[in-house]
Design a protein around this motif. Structure first.
Motif, PDB file in Angstrom:
ATOM      1  N   ALA A  90       0.834  -1.204   0.000  1.00 43.08           N
ATOM      2  CA  ALA A  90       0.000   0.000   0.000  1.00 43.08           C
ATOM      3  C   ALA A  90       0.873   1.260   0.000  1.00 43.08           C
ATOM      4  O   ALA A  90       0.569   2.240  -0.687  1.00 43.08           O
ATOM      5  N   LYS A  91       1.975   1.214   0.732  1.00 44.79           N
ATOM      6  CA  LYS A  91       2.890   2.355   0.758  1.00 44.79           C
ATOM      7  C   LYS A  91       3.505   2.591  -0.619  1.00 44.79           C
ATOM      8  O   LYS A  91       3.605   3.731  -1.096  1.00 44.79           O
ATOM      9  N   LEU A  92       3.895   1.523  -1.288  1.00 45.52           N
ATOM     10  CA  LEU A  92       4.494   1.668  -2.624  1.00 45.52           C
ATOM     11  C   LEU A  92       3.492   2.290  -3.586  1.00 45.52           C
ATOM     12  O   LEU A  92       3.850   3.148  -4.404  1.00 45.52           O
ATOM     13  N   ASP A  93       2.239   1.877  -3.494  1.00 43.05           N
ATOM     14  CA  ASP A  93       1.211   2.474  -4.351  1.00 43.05           C
ATOM     15  C   ASP A  93       1.097   3.969  -4.089  1.00 43.05           C
ATOM     16  O   ASP A  93       0.981   4.770  -5.018  1.00 43.05           O
ATOM     17  N   THR A  94       1.149   4.338  -2.822  1.00 41.66           N
ATOM     18  CA  THR A  94       1.077   5.762  -2.473  1.00 41.66           C
ATOM     19  C   THR A  94       2.302   6.508  -3.003  1.00 41.66           C
ATOM     20  O   THR A  94       2.182   7.579  -3.607  1.00 41.66           O
ATOM     21  N   LEU A  95       3.467   5.923  -2.801  1.00 41.18           N
ATOM     22  CA  LEU A  95       4.701   6.572  -3.254  1.00 41.18           C
ATOM     23  C   LEU A  95       4.745   6.720  -4.771  1.00 41.18           C
ATOM     24  O   LEU A  95       5.326   7.671  -5.297  1.00 41.18           O
ATOM     25  N   ALA A  96       4.121   5.776  -5.466  1.00 43.78           N
ATOM     26  CA  ALA A  96       4.104   5.835  -6.932  1.00 43.78           C
ATOM     27  C   ALA A  96       3.024   6.780  -7.436  1.00 43.78           C
ATOM     28  O   ALA A  96       2.924   7.025  -8.636  1.00 43.78           O
ATOM     29  N   GLY A  97       2.229   7.272  -6.517  1.00 45.26           N
ATOM     30  CA  GLY A  97       1.255   8.286  -6.913  1.00 45.26           C
ATOM     31  C   GLY A  97      -0.118   7.760  -7.239  1.00 45.26           C
ATOM     32  O   GLY A  97      -0.901   8.420  -7.912  1.00 45.26           O
ATOM     33  N   GLY A  98      -0.438   6.562  -6.777  1.00 45.15           N
ATOM     34  CA  GLY A  98      -1.797   6.085  -7.021  1.00 45.15           C
ATOM     35  C   GLY A  98      -1.928   4.623  -6.800  1.00 45.15           C
ATOM     36  O   GLY A  98      -0.989   3.915  -6.763  1.00 45.15           O
TER      37      GLY A  98
END
Lengths: 99, 99
Positions: free
Chosen positions: A91-99
């Motif tokens: 979930a953090k990676l999705d946030t860091l990738a911008g979506g």
């Protein structure tokens, strides 16, 4: 945190990732996703941000990078499969990738 | 810089890398090496330093990281094989890794 997720925990924690571009990995209790950016700087910038969170949480991805593309696989070796840490990092990676 | 190396250039530029832990990649005109560090911070620190040189030279590795290990493959897509840029980047990576 490093215990393998139960079936009901998977529904709660992993299913939202599967609905957001992650997929189960063949032959392993792991999830993977390919993130594609505009260029190498964006791709490696994402990896750098992710690396700091991974180290902070002491949970590290298996990942590869070719120019603007980053392939990430998440699993928990200590748990021999997916744990809550994988859900959290995914979930953090999705946030860091911008979506 | 992006022309495929001639045989004599390979002896001069690639052989020193092959003598320093790099190997030819099966089925591709490419070289690869696995760098192993003390921990993730050291491994990703190496990748970060390498990433800046790669971008500066506009020549990017194919690479993967699992915790303290970094697998690097070098080839030049424009040249359909090894070019002087691969030799230059390979030598730089060895320097950045400390040997």
């Amino acid at each position: 945190m490093t215990e393998k997720l139960t079936d009901s925990e998977r529904v709660e924690q992993i299913d939202p990732l599967l609905a957001n571009g992650w997929a189960m990995t063949d032959g392993r209790d792991a999830i993977h996703k390919t993130f594609v950016f505009k260029n190498f700087v964006e791709a490696f910038g994402f990896m750098t941000r992710a690396a700091i969170w991974a180290e902070k949480w002491n949970h590290h991805p298996e990942w590869s990078n070719v120019y603007k593309s980053v392939d990430v696989t998440l699993t928990t070796h200590d748990a021999d499969g997916l744990s809550a840490l994988d859900a959290k990092l995914g979930a953090k990676l999705d946030t860091l990738a911008g979506g």
